[in-house]
Design a protein around this motif. Structure first.
Motif, PDB file in Angstrom:
ATOM      1  N   ASP A 294      -7.566   4.403   1.536  1.00  0.00           N
ATOM      2  CA  ASP A 294      -9.104   4.619   1.292  1.00  0.00           C
ATOM      3  C   ASP A 294      -9.528   5.797   1.968  1.00  0.00           C
ATOM      4  N   VAL A 295      -9.034   6.073   3.163  1.00  0.00           N
ATOM      5  CA  VAL A 295      -9.140   7.843   3.791  1.00  0.00           C
ATOM      6  C   VAL A 295      -8.548   8.769   2.975  1.00  0.00           C
TER       7      VAL A 295
ATOM      8  N   SER B 237      -1.907   0.473   5.297  1.00  0.00           N
ATOM      9  CA  SER B 237      -3.072  -0.099   5.236  1.00  0.00           C
ATOM     10  C   SER B 237      -3.817   0.193   3.886  1.00  0.00           C
ATOM     11  N   LYS B 238      -4.814  -0.667   3.620  1.00  0.00           N
ATOM     12  CA  LYS B 238      -5.833  -0.370   2.704  1.00  0.00           C
ATOM     13  C   LYS B 238      -6.749   0.716   3.201  1.00  0.00           C
ATOM     14  N   ARG B 239      -7.141   0.662   4.720  1.00  0.00           N
ATOM     15  CA  ARG B 239      -7.866   1.760   5.418  1.00  0.00           C
ATOM     16  C   ARG B 239      -7.233   3.121   5.124  1.00  0.00           C
ATOM     17  N   CYS B 240      -5.887   3.303   5.501  1.00  0.00           N
ATOM     18  CA  CYS B 240      -5.248   4.614   5.293  1.00  0.00           C
ATOM     19  C   CYS B 240      -5.188   4.933   3.619  1.00  0.00           C
TER      20      CYS B 240
ATOM     21  N   TYR C 215       0.820  -1.133   0.010  1.00  0.00           N
ATOM     22  CA  TYR C 215      -0.038  -0.023   0.107  1.00  0.00           C
ATOM     23  C   TYR C 215       0.747   1.326  -0.079  1.00  0.00           C
TER      24      TYR C 215
END
Length: 72
Positions: free
Chosen positions: A42-43, A37-40, A32
């Motif tokens: 996406d944010v 992470s994928k979360r960050c 990424y």
């Protein structure tokens, strides 16, 4: 043809640790990069899409000025 060996995979220049995630400051993960992470990731994408990242600009006063009727 073989690719050159890279002993520093997942690390930044000169073998240093990867940069910190721009969202949460955790170490970046190769999958990424530059995020952790994928979360960050996406944010960050949400911030772009919602206009959270905007470059302030000054409006040009000359735009939208109409010429008098005798100059058209």
């Amino acid at each position: 043809m073989t690719s050159p060996s890279n002993d520093n995979e997942g690390k930044g220049a000169a073998g240093k640790s990867p940069a910190a995630c721009p969202i949460c400051d955790a170490p970046a993960v190769r999958e990424y990069i530059p995020f952790c992470s994928k979360r960050c990731a996406d944010v960050d994408l949400h911030r772009w899409l919602s206009g959270g990242y905007a470059i302030p600009a000054e409006e040009d006063d000359s735009e939208g000025v109409s010429l008098p009727d005798d100059h058209q």
